[in-house]
Design a protein around this motif. Sequence first.
Motif, PDB file in Angstrom:
ATOM      1  N   LEU A  32       0.753  -1.306   0.155  1.00 53.23           N
ATOM      2  CA  LEU A  32      -0.012  -0.168   0.014  1.00 53.23           C
ATOM      3  C   LEU A  32       0.918   1.177   0.044  1.00 53.23           C
ATOM      4  O   LEU A  32       0.528   2.158  -0.767  1.00 53.23           O
ATOM      5  CB  LEU A  32      -0.869  -0.139   1.390  1.00 53.23           C
ATOM      6  N   TRP A  46       2.620   1.799  -3.321  1.00 55.73           N
ATOM      7  CA  TRP A  46       1.856   2.642  -4.473  1.00 55.73           C
ATOM      8  C   TRP A  46       1.632   4.106  -3.987  1.00 55.73           C
ATOM      9  O   TRP A  46       1.887   4.625  -4.810  1.00 55.73           O
ATOM     10  CB  TRP A  46       0.547   1.644  -4.341  1.00 55.73           C
ATOM     11  N   ILE A  96      -8.466   7.263  -1.046  1.00 56.66           N
ATOM     12  CA  ILE A  96      -7.960   5.918  -1.187  1.00 56.66           C
ATOM     13  C   ILE A  96      -8.726   5.006  -0.380  1.00 56.66           C
ATOM     14  O   ILE A  96      -8.705   5.108   0.790  1.00 56.66           O
ATOM     15  CB  ILE A  96      -6.682   5.766  -1.288  1.00 56.66           C
ATOM     16  N   VAL A 119      -8.641   1.114   1.272  1.00 57.54           N
ATOM     17  CA  VAL A 119      -7.827  -0.119   1.560  1.00 57.54           C
ATOM     18  C   VAL A 119      -8.613  -1.220   1.137  1.00 57.54           C
ATOM     19  O   VAL A 119      -9.726  -1.606   2.052  1.00 57.54           O
ATOM     20  CB  VAL A 119      -7.102   0.011   2.892  1.00 57.54           C
ATOM     21  N   ASP A 120      -8.466  -2.189   0.207  1.00 59.75           N
ATOM     22  CA  ASP A 120      -8.987  -3.503   0.024  1.00 59.75           C
ATOM     23  C   ASP A 120     -10.392  -3.158  -0.758  1.00 59.75           C
ATOM     24  O   ASP A 120     -10.465  -3.554  -1.893  1.00 59.75           O
ATOM     25  CB  ASP A 120      -9.019  -4.313   0.970  1.00 59.75           C
ATOM     26  N   TYR A 148      -9.535   6.047  -5.751  1.00 59.20           N
ATOM     27  CA  TYR A 148      -8.724   4.699  -5.967  1.00 59.20           C
ATOM     28  C   TYR A 148      -8.919   3.558  -5.002  1.00 59.20           C
ATOM     29  O   TYR A 148      -9.198   3.853  -3.841  1.00 59.20           O
ATOM     30  CB  TYR A 148      -7.071   4.974  -6.006  1.00 59.20           C
ATOM     31  N   THR A 149      -9.221   2.404  -5.326  1.00 56.26           N
ATOM     32  CA  THR A 149      -9.142   1.267  -4.340  1.00 56.26           C
ATOM     33  C   THR A 149      -8.014   0.416  -4.645  1.00 56.26           C
ATOM     34  O   THR A 149      -7.781  -0.163  -5.671  1.00 56.26           O
ATOM     35  CB  THR A 149     -10.567   0.408  -4.525  1.00 56.26           C
ATOM     36  N   LEU A 150      -7.014   0.148  -3.498  1.00 55.90           N
ATOM     37  CA  LEU A 150      -5.949  -0.563  -3.586  1.00 55.90           C
ATOM     38  C   LEU A 150      -6.291  -1.948  -3.037  1.00 55.90           C
ATOM     39  O   LEU A 150      -6.357  -2.101  -1.702  1.00 55.90           O
ATOM     40  CB  LEU A 150      -4.838   0.034  -2.873  1.00 55.90           C
ATOM     41  N   SER A 151      -6.543  -2.850  -3.786  1.00 57.33           N
ATOM     42  CA  SER A 151      -7.160  -4.107  -3.411  1.00 57.33           C
ATOM     43  C   SER A 151      -6.236  -5.182  -3.546  1.00 57.33           C
ATOM     44  O   SER A 151      -5.167  -5.089  -4.154  1.00 57.33           O
ATOM     45  CB  SER A 151      -8.508  -4.476  -4.011  1.00 57.33           C
ATOM     46  N   VAL A 202      -6.752  -0.897  -8.377  1.00 60.53           N
ATOM     47  CA  VAL A 202      -5.350  -1.311  -8.507  1.00 60.53           C
ATOM     48  C   VAL A 202      -5.319  -2.612  -7.705  1.00 60.53           C
ATOM     49  O   VAL A 202      -5.662  -2.607  -6.316  1.00 60.53           O
ATOM     50  CB  VAL A 202      -4.445  -0.437  -8.020  1.00 60.53           C
ATOM     51  N   LEU A 249      -3.076  -5.257  -5.812  1.00 61.65           N
ATOM     52  CA  LEU A 249      -1.864  -5.093  -5.237  1.00 61.65           C
ATOM     53  C   LEU A 249      -1.336  -6.920  -4.936  1.00 61.65           C
ATOM     54  O   LEU A 249      -2.170  -7.462  -4.175  1.00 61.65           O
ATOM     55  CB  LEU A 249      -1.635  -4.534  -3.947  1.00 61.65           C
TER      56      LEU A 249
END
Length: 505
Positions: free
Chosen positions: A35, A38, A155, A157-158, A180-183, A204, A206
């Motif tokens: 995380l 990125w 943003i 997380v997951d 943005y979703t950092l999954s 995105v 990861l």
Amino acid sequence: MKIFTAEQIRGWDRFTISNEPVSSIQLMERASEALSGWISENCKNHKKIAVFCGYGNNGGDGLAMARILYTKGFDVDIFVRYPKGKFSDDASVNLKRLRDLSGISVREFKEADDYNFDSKTVVIDALFGTGLSRPLEGIFEELVEVLNEKNCIKISVDVPSGLSADHIHETDHVVFKADYTLSFQCWKKTFLHPETGKYTGKVVILDIGLDERYEKTEATNSFVIDEKVIDGIFKPRQDFSHKGTYGKVTIAAGSYGKIGAAVLATKSALRTGAGLTFVMAPQCGYEILQTSCPEAMFIRGGKEWLENFESEDDSVYGIGPGLGTHENTAEGLLTFLKSYKKPVVLDADALNIISKDRQNLNLIPQRSIITPHPKEFERLFGSTENSFERLKLAHKKAAELNIYIVLKDHHTQIITPEGNVFYNITGNAGLAKGGSGDILTGILASFLAQGYSEEEACIMGVWLHGRAADLAAEKYSKESMLATDVINTFGDVFEELNRRTGMKL
């Protein structure tokens, strides 16, 4: 790429911890490093980070990420509901680690009311992730409503807090609206449907190193079409081949005033590699088609509309673009379907003709491909409450009729007779124009003629259609790009495929 449920993803975590020399806290550290890596790479101009953390492991990810970002030079503020509530064991460990650092402030949620959210602030949602199976309520609902109003980068997380990973909630409720979703590791089903995907922003995925053995053996019927899948399907052009190697396509399309649709479908079949391409159209389109598509051969099927559908067993038929629904056309099409038993591609007015009587559905040859947009799907099979229910109905009808349903949407879904669904993640809003579906008909018929299986043709065709549109949008913009621009970028996509699969150009 497989799509797993929230429970399966938790199982993947447990499997990794049980079968590799890694603890749960170490796995959390992996996720947090991914995380922060990125964010530090993509938010270089936003030095101020406000992280909102829940009690569970999603909050633990946020706490660990905050610590790492602080060591990378970001100004970090953390917000928790403290002292109320009990943190998970791993989240507690990361909260303690934060307190050993000077310079990071840990605030309560209520302090967000007076916090300076300027244009350089990045808001991180680490409240719940996949750990919440019900709508937000109480102070969490109030907090997310406040954060959604802030004019800064957001943003998640997951999974955006308030959003289920697997299904749509029955009633309207508050969900964190991310940019943005950092999954982690794989897509979630709700990211791919219009009612729920609108909350994720850009997704995105990861890689946090979860054990690959679980992914290989764990069963699912839902998949995302990625480059690995496409590279396994693509068949490069062979040197020692001839036009007969790549099959014959017949595009049955067009009527007075709608010959352009026939042109687009025909050009699409030609540009995607069919060995021989015929276009069956009314006489009124003869000069247009022979001029615009000289490589295709013309078959006269009527004067101003198609009414005589000639049948050849060695040709793959793509039927529907600009066809119209004249009674003579309808009679000709239904007569053709009664006698033709090989798979065909049906779109647009072909589907509209079939939808006039539900009994006509039984005339669709088995293993055929139909490509309805949501309204056409409704005409064929009935209305549904939302896209999740529509997909459920599509599963049922694909199995009943033994056909492939390409359900066109922002993330087009391919539903197979065996009950699998493949979500496409290429393409963009520039395809929301007349002519885009006509192109897809030509692609699918072309790939079937070249020997791809029905499933392969659907996956490869929908992906290529979207990838070409992405390249066209880069050149012309989503607003200005035309269907012909998409066709003209097919060559660029094939060049990419050949480079990636190791063929020399």
